[in-house]
Design a protein around this motif. Structure first.
Motif, PDB file in Angstrom:
ATOM      1  N   MET A  16    -113.875  47.633   0.973  1.00 37.49           N
ATOM      2  CA  MET A  16    -112.987  48.532   0.339  1.00 37.49           C
ATOM      3  C   MET A  16    -111.534  47.995   0.817  1.00 37.49           C
ATOM      4  SD  MET A  16    -112.603  52.514   1.507  1.00 37.49           S
ATOM      5  CE  MET A  16    -112.649  52.315   3.233  1.00 37.49           C
ATOM      6  N   VAL A  17    -110.614  48.542  -0.174  1.00 40.30           N
ATOM      7  CA  VAL A  17    -109.302  48.264   0.439  1.00 40.30           C
ATOM      8  C   VAL A  17    -108.411  49.483   0.251  1.00 40.30           C
ATOM      9  CG1 VAL A  17    -108.711  47.403  -2.221  1.00 40.30           C
ATOM     10  CG2 VAL A  17    -107.381  46.626  -0.532  1.00 40.30           C
ATOM     11  N   THR A  18    -107.428  49.635   0.769  1.00 44.10           N
ATOM     12  CA  THR A  18    -106.573  51.053   0.916  1.00 44.10           C
ATOM     13  C   THR A  18    -105.057  50.306   1.015  1.00 44.10           C
ATOM     14  OG1 THR A  18    -106.533  50.991   3.445  1.00 44.10           O
ATOM     15  CG2 THR A  18    -108.490  52.134   2.206  1.00 44.10           C
ATOM     16  N   CYS A  19    -104.033  51.369   0.652  1.00 40.86           N
ATOM     17  CA  CYS A  19    -102.861  50.962   0.822  1.00 40.86           C
ATOM     18  C   CYS A  19    -102.224  52.212   1.364  1.00 40.86           C
ATOM     19  CB  CYS A  19    -102.358  50.681  -0.492  1.00 40.86           C
ATOM     20  SG  CYS A  19    -102.522  52.249  -1.892  1.00 40.86           S
ATOM     21  N   SER A  20    -100.968  52.134   1.732  1.00 40.07           N
ATOM     22  CA  SER A  20    -100.212  53.398   2.343  1.00 40.07           C
ATOM     23  C   SER A  20     -98.809  53.300   2.334  1.00 40.07           C
ATOM     24  CB  SER A  20    -100.599  53.226   3.954  1.00 40.07           C
ATOM     25  OG  SER A  20     -99.749  54.107   4.835  1.00 40.07           O
ATOM     26  N   ASP A  21     -98.184  54.307   2.795  1.00 39.78           N
ATOM     27  CA  ASP A  21     -96.825  54.419   2.741  1.00 39.78           C
ATOM     28  C   ASP A  21     -96.018  53.597   4.205  1.00 39.78           C
ATOM     29  OD1 ASP A  21     -97.212  56.094   4.777  1.00 39.78           O
ATOM     30  OD2 ASP A  21     -95.990  57.869   3.953  1.00 39.78           O
ATOM     31  N   ASP A  22     -96.987  53.008   4.910  1.00 40.61           N
ATOM     32  CA  ASP A  22     -96.546  52.262   5.889  1.00 40.61           C
ATOM     33  C   ASP A  22     -96.302  50.883   5.490  1.00 40.61           C
ATOM     34  OD1 ASP A  22     -99.004  51.310   5.747  1.00 40.61           O
ATOM     35  OD2 ASP A  22     -99.713  51.791   8.010  1.00 40.61           O
ATOM     36  N   LEU A  23     -96.337  50.426   3.955  1.00 36.28           N
ATOM     37  CA  LEU A  23     -96.319  49.257   3.527  1.00 36.28           C
ATOM     38  C   LEU A  23     -97.308  48.065   3.717  1.00 36.28           C
ATOM     39  CD1 LEU A  23     -92.483  48.759   4.095  1.00 36.28           C
ATOM     40  CD2 LEU A  23     -93.585  50.102   2.464  1.00 36.28           C
ATOM     41  N   THR A  24     -98.487  48.807   3.974  1.00 35.80           N
ATOM     42  CA  THR A  24     -99.592  47.982   4.295  1.00 35.80           C
ATOM     43  C   THR A  24    -100.897  47.949   3.391  1.00 35.80           C
ATOM     44  OG1 THR A  24    -100.704  49.227   5.926  1.00 35.80           O
ATOM     45  CG2 THR A  24     -99.090  47.887   6.942  1.00 35.80           C
TER      46      THR A  24
ATOM     47  N   SER B 221    -101.872  45.073  -6.216  1.00 36.09           N
ATOM     48  CA  SER B 221    -101.363  46.409  -5.789  1.00 36.09           C
ATOM     49  C   SER B 221    -100.091  46.827  -6.292  1.00 36.09           C
ATOM     50  CB  SER B 221    -100.504  45.862  -4.251  1.00 36.09           C
ATOM     51  OG  SER B 221     -99.730  44.990  -4.254  1.00 36.09           O
ATOM     52  N   GLY B 222     -99.570  48.016  -6.495  1.00 39.24           N
ATOM     53  CA  GLY B 222     -98.343  48.606  -7.156  1.00 39.24           C
ATOM     54  C   GLY B 222     -97.570  49.345  -6.235  1.00 39.24           C
ATOM     55  N   ALA B 223     -96.433  49.423  -6.133  1.00 38.68           N
ATOM     56  CA  ALA B 223     -95.675  49.937  -5.196  1.00 38.68           C
ATOM     57  C   ALA B 223     -94.282  50.800  -5.877  1.00 38.68           C
ATOM     58  CB  ALA B 223     -95.245  49.037  -4.060  1.00 38.68           C
ATOM     59  N   ALA B 224     -93.685  51.460  -4.946  1.00 45.04           N
ATOM     60  CA  ALA B 224     -92.483  52.132  -5.293  1.00 45.04           C
ATOM     61  C   ALA B 224     -91.255  51.201  -5.510  1.00 45.04           C
ATOM     62  CB  ALA B 224     -92.125  53.132  -4.279  1.00 45.04           C
ATOM     63  N   ASP B 225     -91.728  49.905  -5.131  1.00 42.93           N
ATOM     64  CA  ASP B 225     -90.463  48.658  -5.393  1.00 42.93           C
ATOM     65  C   ASP B 225     -90.442  48.084  -6.775  1.00 42.93           C
ATOM     66  OD1 ASP B 225     -92.613  47.527  -5.210  1.00 42.93           O
ATOM     67  OD2 ASP B 225     -92.020  46.291  -3.439  1.00 42.93           O
ATOM     68  N   ASP B 226     -91.212  48.809  -7.791  1.00 43.28           N
ATOM     69  CA  ASP B 226     -91.536  48.557  -9.073  1.00 43.28           C
ATOM     70  C   ASP B 226     -92.241  47.202  -9.340  1.00 43.28           C
ATOM     71  OD1 ASP B 226     -89.694  50.856  -9.172  1.00 43.28           O
ATOM     72  OD2 ASP B 226     -88.062  49.334  -9.394  1.00 43.28           O
ATOM     73  N   ALA B 227     -92.761  46.724  -8.368  1.00 45.72           N
ATOM     74  CA  ALA B 227     -93.509  45.388  -8.359  1.00 45.72           C
ATOM     75  C   ALA B 227     -94.902  45.522  -8.343  1.00 45.72           C
ATOM     76  CB  ALA B 227     -93.173  44.651  -7.161  1.00 45.72           C
ATOM     77  N   VAL B 228     -95.687  44.452  -8.907  1.00 43.56           N
ATOM     78  CA  VAL B 228     -97.196  44.135  -8.829  1.00 43.56           C
ATOM     79  C   VAL B 228     -97.209  42.786  -8.164  1.00 43.56           C
ATOM     80  CG1 VAL B 228     -99.406  43.746 -10.547  1.00 43.56           C
ATOM     81  CG2 VAL B 228     -97.454  45.331 -10.934  1.00 43.56           C
ATOM     82  N   ARG B 229     -98.396  43.004  -7.280  1.00 36.41           N
ATOM     83  CA  ARG B 229     -98.708  41.750  -6.544  1.00 36.41           C
ATOM     84  C   ARG B 229    -100.160  41.729  -6.567  1.00 36.41           C
ATOM     85  NH1 ARG B 229     -93.671  41.634  -5.925  1.00 36.41           N
ATOM     86  NH2 ARG B 229     -92.485  41.747  -4.152  1.00 36.41           N
ATOM     87  N   LEU B 230    -100.514  40.244  -6.580  1.00 36.28           N
ATOM     88  CA  LEU B 230    -101.825  39.854  -6.561  1.00 36.28           C
ATOM     89  C   LEU B 230    -102.200  39.002  -5.341  1.00 36.28           C
ATOM     90  CD1 LEU B 230    -102.284  38.574 -10.197  1.00 36.28           C
ATOM     91  CD2 LEU B 230    -102.872  40.784  -9.059  1.00 36.28           C
ATOM     92  N   PHE B 231    -103.292  39.383  -4.735  1.00 35.20           N
ATOM     93  CA  PHE B 231    -103.697  38.627  -3.410  1.00 35.20           C
ATOM     94  C   PHE B 231    -105.136  37.941  -3.521  1.00 35.20           C
ATOM     95  CE2 PHE B 231    -100.773  41.759  -2.433  1.00 35.20           C
ATOM     96  CZ  PHE B 231     -99.727  41.411  -1.677  1.00 35.20           C
TER      97      PHE B 231
END
Length: 124
Positions: free
Chosen positions: A1-9, A56-66
């Motif tokens: 499982m993968v999760t995301c957060s407002d702690d930028l992780t 991942s998608g975030a409030a910085d308007d960016a999309v990242r792939l890992f």
């Protein structure tokens, strides 16, 4: 499982499926690794592809792939940045989702009122 957060992780977790099948149907989740330092505002959405790529998608308007980094893992998996799209949208990226049928397609939705479909050159 993968999760995301407002702690930028972004956090990767696993559970023992054998334990879940043999007991009460529940198994504890174990934290495997944390991905951080790639977004500078709240991460709203993550999704794991069938090929093992985390988007991942975030409030910085960016999309990242890992992708998982197989170089010298001692304490479990580690992930490295595969690709990034700065300013993927004009505003926050609120949702990210891999296509369930078309492997290289990724959708992102934003506060700017758009949904974008991205064709990834390679997801492995």
């Amino acid at each position: 499982m993968v999760t995301c957060s407002d702690d930028l992780t972004i956090k990767v977790w696993e559970t023992d499926s054998l334990h879940a099948q043999s007991g009460d149907g529940f198994a504890p989740w174990k934290h495997l690794c944390t991905i951080s330092g790639y977004h500078d505002r709240t991460i709203f959405s993550v999704h794991w592809s069938r090929d093992g790529v985390i988007a991942s998608g975030a409030a910085d308007d960016a999309v990242r792939l890992f992708v998982e980094n197989d170089d010298g893992q001692l304490d479990g998996p580690m992930y490295k940045l595969l690709s990034k799209k700065e300013k993927a949208h004009e505003m926050d990226v609120n949702s990210i989702q891999w296509s369930p049928t078309e492997k290289p397609l990724l959708a992102s939705a934003s506060d700017d009122g758009t949904i974008k479909i991205w064709q990834c050159a390679s997801t492995s």
